[in-house]
Design a protein around this motif. Structure first.
Motif: not given
Length: 121
Positions: A41-45, A47, A51-55
């Motif tokens: 899932q993509r982390r929100g910008p 965070r 931020p904005d990374c897949w995790d």
């Protein structure tokens, strides 16, 4: 949340460490579908971390929660699915602090597919 609430099957030989008082732990789950594709899932910008990374799915252990309770809660919160089975413990790492190097348990160096959990709706 109790382990029974989720009816989570844990494969033989898997043991979950117990955090000591005052330690702050987190859990993560590699969730595979029947075809072996991993869920990310993509982390929100906004965070703070990554931020904005897949995790993978995961989060912090709340006071009084077991690692299995936390894993089941995080899977439900982040995917809307229920954890059914824990197939492998991939490892335990110590947190990074200034001037230290991370240590990792042997479980994270196992070979084979990186499967730790599966879920269904």
């Amino acid at each position: 949340m109790s382990d029974d609430e989720y009816r989570v099957a844990v494969e033989d030989g898997i043991e979950f460490p117990v955090p000591a008082d005052g330690e702050r732990w987190a859990v993560g789950a590699v969730i595979l579908n029947r075809d072996g594709a991993a869920f990310a899932q993509r982390r929100g910008p906004g965070r703070r971390l990554f931020p904005d990374c897949w995790d993978i799915v995961g989060g912090h252990v709340e006071p009084g929660e077991s690692l299995l309770d936390t894993l089941a809660r995080e899977v439900a919160e982040e995917t809307g699915r229920h954890l059914r089975r824990v197939r492998r413990h991939l490892g335990t790492s110590t947190p990074l602090t200034a001037g230290s190097a991370p240590t990792t348990s042997p479980a994270s160096r196992r070979t084979g597919p990186p499967v730790s959990t599966s879920s269904t709706t």
